[in-house]
Write a protein that holds these residues in place. Structure first.
Motif, mmCIF file in Angstrom:
data_model
loop_
_atom_site.group_PDB
_atom_site.id
_atom_site.type_symbol
_atom_site.label_atom_id
_atom_site.label_comp_id
_atom_site.label_asym_id
_atom_site.label_seq_id
_atom_site.Cartn_x
_atom_site.Cartn_y
_atom_site.Cartn_z
ATOM 1 N N UNK A 12 7.769 -31.147 -29.593
ATOM 2 C CA UNK A 12 8.271 -31.371 -30.947
ATOM 3 C C UNK A 12 8.144 -30.102 -31.786
ATOM 4 N N UNK A 13 7.024 -29.401 -31.582
ATOM 5 C CA UNK A 13 6.696 -28.250 -32.421
ATOM 6 C C UNK A 13 6.307 -27.059 -31.557
ATOM 7 N N UNK A 14 7.152 -26.012 -31.585
ATOM 8 C CA UNK A 14 6.870 -24.812 -30.795
ATOM 9 C C UNK A 14 6.989 -23.547 -31.636
ATOM 10 N N UNK A 15 7.171 -23.693 -32.958
ATOM 11 C CA UNK A 15 7.342 -22.533 -33.816
ATOM 12 C C UNK A 15 8.817 -22.228 -34.053
ATOM 13 N N UNK A 16 9.063 -21.092 -34.661
ATOM 14 C CA UNK A 16 10.439 -20.746 -35.063
ATOM 15 C C UNK A 16 10.899 -19.404 -34.514
ATOM 16 N N UNK A 17 10.373 -19.016 -33.352
ATOM 17 C CA UNK A 17 10.806 -17.773 -32.718
ATOM 18 C C UNK A 17 11.904 -18.080 -31.709
ATOM 19 N N UNK A 18 12.926 -17.241 -31.676
ATOM 20 C CA UNK A 18 13.980 -17.435 -30.688
ATOM 21 C C UNK A 18 15.062 -18.382 -31.171
ATOM 22 N N UNK A 19 15.777 -18.937 -30.203
ATOM 23 C CA UNK A 19 16.961 -19.730 -30.529
ATOM 24 C C UNK A 19 16.639 -21.137 -30.976
ATOM 25 N N UNK A 20 15.436 -21.612 -30.720
ATOM 26 C CA UNK A 20 15.058 -22.990 -31.055
ATOM 27 C C UNK A 20 14.083 -22.977 -32.221
ATOM 28 N N UNK A 21 14.428 -23.687 -33.294
ATOM 29 C CA UNK A 21 13.589 -23.763 -34.482
ATOM 30 C C UNK A 21 13.064 -25.190 -34.626
ATOM 31 N N UNK B 65 12.832 -21.506 -24.919
ATOM 32 C CA UNK B 65 11.861 -22.082 -25.853
ATOM 33 C C UNK B 65 10.657 -21.169 -26.054
ATOM 34 N N UNK B 66 10.883 -19.866 -25.888
ATOM 35 C CA UNK B 66 9.835 -18.863 -26.100
ATOM 36 C C UNK B 66 8.598 -19.133 -25.255
ATOM 37 N N UNK B 67 8.825 -19.547 -24.013
ATOM 38 C CA UNK B 67 7.704 -19.772 -23.109
ATOM 39 C C UNK B 67 6.813 -20.916 -23.539
ATOM 40 N N UNK C 274 12.002 -35.324 -33.575
ATOM 41 C CA UNK C 274 12.662 -35.017 -32.290
ATOM 42 C C UNK C 274 12.036 -33.807 -31.606
ATOM 43 N N UNK C 275 12.106 -33.810 -30.273
ATOM 44 C CA UNK C 275 11.650 -32.624 -29.542
ATOM 45 C C UNK C 275 12.830 -31.690 -29.307
ATOM 46 N N UNK C 276 12.594 -30.613 -28.588
ATOM 47 C CA UNK C 276 13.614 -29.574 -28.464
ATOM 48 C C UNK C 276 14.815 -30.010 -27.637
ATOM 49 N N UNK D 164 -0.540 -10.230 -29.600
ATOM 50 C CA UNK D 164 -1.774 -9.468 -29.441
ATOM 51 C C UNK D 164 -2.476 -9.852 -28.144
ATOM 52 N N UNK D 165 -3.490 -9.086 -27.800
ATOM 53 C CA UNK D 165 -4.285 -9.301 -26.585
ATOM 54 C C UNK D 165 -3.433 -9.264 -25.320
ATOM 55 N N UNK D 166 -2.334 -8.506 -25.366
ATOM 56 C CA UNK D 166 -1.442 -8.329 -24.210
ATOM 57 C C UNK D 166 -0.757 -9.620 -23.783
ATOM 58 N N UNK D 167 -0.602 -10.553 -24.714
ATOM 59 C CA UNK D 167 0.154 -11.773 -24.412
ATOM 60 C C UNK D 167 1.607 -11.512 -24.794
ATOM 61 N N UNK D 168 2.435 -11.168 -23.818
ATOM 62 C CA UNK D 168 3.770 -10.649 -24.065
ATOM 63 C C UNK D 168 4.878 -11.642 -23.702
ATOM 64 N N UNK D 169 4.597 -12.923 -23.786
ATOM 65 C CA UNK D 169 5.601 -13.916 -23.420
ATOM 66 C C UNK D 169 6.841 -13.826 -24.318
#
Length: 442
Positions: free
Chosen positions: A67-76, A320-322, A92-94, A308-313
């Motif tokens: 339902x909630x994954x943030x607002x980065x990328x094509x899916x808000x 869905x931004x990983x 609703x979910x994505x 940060x912390x080398x998390x480059x997903x």
């Protein structure tokens, strides 16, 4: 919020060898080898509690999955949920267009009472399969061929087969004749950093009570069927937590003991890994005393916005931004573990509201707490009699009795595997007179 506030001092409880109703204080054998004793009758109730707790948490978490994954990328998906959303309408979910979950119109517990049947899902079905294969082959260590043959026999090749990302890729490779652990080789499986191994291997910790190193060895090949690097280490963290769960004394504050167990389990995460840094970051925010929602929001900005912390997903520009990634869901799971403080309902509520792949971390902790408390205690907490019927054929195939099993039978199968582990791998014995395991302390 992006940065943790100042740490506050908190007393940490070391691992307690004082055992709950399933375990006793450490003793010594004639050879002066210290050991602890585990009641097999109590373990039956605990194993039933594992399956029940996992099902409650799994199906409750499915209400808010993606339902909630943030607002980065094509899916808000907009603002994340907070505690105020519990009991309120589900959004609703994505994958859905303006349609809330058909499991529940509101964000609430999803339960199956006597006369109903729990359905398998991807949080329970591969664990069921691994337990089945260990029992079928009368072994404590599955071989690559046994895993591949088991997957090919019991997983449908056509959709809907309830496999995602790395599990699906590993299954495709198996059909090409490739055996684990090559099925998670990053050169063959581009999804090796996804969450899949977490939700398929925690149960191995229960097969080696109080002996996490043995549990990790037992789980290594199943984990490497779909995961490498951080996803593998995170899965090993969960297996360790499950093994240490057998040492929790329910007569003492459970939350403090889980913190102690988590601090032991984090040693599995390499110092320079993003998973280790995630653990330290989330734990620091928990110690600071800020609300869990603020910690969750900080995780989002730190790892998905600022990477940060080398998390480059985010740089990988995945669908869905990983949102299926092992990393972000590991961080979210720690929020519900720490802030839930050993409370079964509260842990599931926070996990359900935390975001991302919310059914998976929630099912992990629901299963672990269900094991610690046991089935009878969970029913007391909810003041309900739950169904113990389980339909593995909702997602898998080719099991007996048209796929209908029971938690009681599933627990007995698990205990037979522990019997074998105790005698063949842990150097312990079965005391028939007391109906208990005597397990040397590692």
């Amino acid at each position: 919020m992006e940065n943790p506030t100042t740490y506050t001092t908190r007393l940490l409880v070391g691992l307690s060898l004082a055992m709950s109703m399933s375990c006793s204080m450490p003793k010594s054998t004639k050879e002066d080898t210290p050991y602890f004793e585990v009641s097999r009758a109590s373990y039956q109730d605990k194993m039933e509690g594992f399956w029940l707790g996992q099902c409650i948490a799994n199906w409750t978490g499915l209400v808010t999955e993606m339902d909630k994954i943030g607002d980065i990328g094509e899916i808000k998906t907009g603002d994340f949920y907070t505690r105020e959303n519990w009991g309120k309408p589900d959004e609703p979910n994505i994958w859905e267009e303006g349609v809330a979950s058909d499991l529940s119109p509101t964000i609430d517990f999803v339960l199956r009472l006597e006369g109903e049947v729990w359905g398998a899902d991807d949080d329970t079905d591969i664990e069921y399969l691994y337990q089945y294969l260990l029992n079928k082959h009368q072994t404590t260590s599955l071989t690559p061929t046994q895993i591949r043959n088991g997957w090919l026999e019991h997983i449908k090749k056509e959709e809907e087969n309830y496999l995602w990302v790395s599990n699906q890729k590993a299954f495709d490779l198996m059909q090409e004749g490739i055996l684990p652990p090559e099925t998670s080789n990053p050169e063959k499986n581009e999804h090796f950093e996804m969450i899949d191994a977490q939700l398929t291997t925690e149960i191995f910790g229960l097969f080696a009570p109080g002996r996490p190193a043995n549990a990790r060895r037992m789980a290594r090949l199943p984990i490497q069927t779909t995961a490498r690097e951080n996803a593998q280490w995170i899965s090993e963290f969960y297996v360790t937590m499950y093994s240490l769960a057998a040492m929790v004394d329910v007569k003492q504050p459970i939350g403090e003991q889980l913190i102690s167990n988590a601090l032991q389990a984090k040693i599995i995460l390499p110092d320079n890994s993003y998973s280790r840094k995630m653990f330290d970051y989330v734990y620091g925010l928990y110690l600071s005393g800020i609300p869990w929602e603020a910690t969750r929001d900080s995780i989002y900005y730190r790892y998905q916005v600022n990477q940060l912390d080398e998390y480059k997903i985010t740089d990988q520009q995945l669908y869905c931004n990983g949102c299926f990634a092992a990393g972000i869901n590991f961080a979210a799971s720690l929020v519900s573990l720490f802030y839930g403080e050993g409370d079964f309902k509260e842990t599931i509520k926070i996990g359900t509201l935390a975001g991302w792949d919310s059914d998976n971390p929630t099912a992990t902790w629901g299963g672990m707490l269900g094991f610690i408390l046991g089935r009878r205690e969970i029913e007391k907490i909810f003041r309900k009699k739950f169904s113990s019927q389980f339909n593995i054929h909702r997602t898998r195939q080719n099991f007996s009795n048209d796929g209908i099993d029971s938690f009681e039978n599933m627990a007995r199968t698990g205990i037979s595997i522990v019997n074998r582990m105790v005698e063949e791998e842990l150097g312990g014995v079965i005391d028939v007179k007391t109906d208990s395991w005597q397990i040397p302390i590692e």
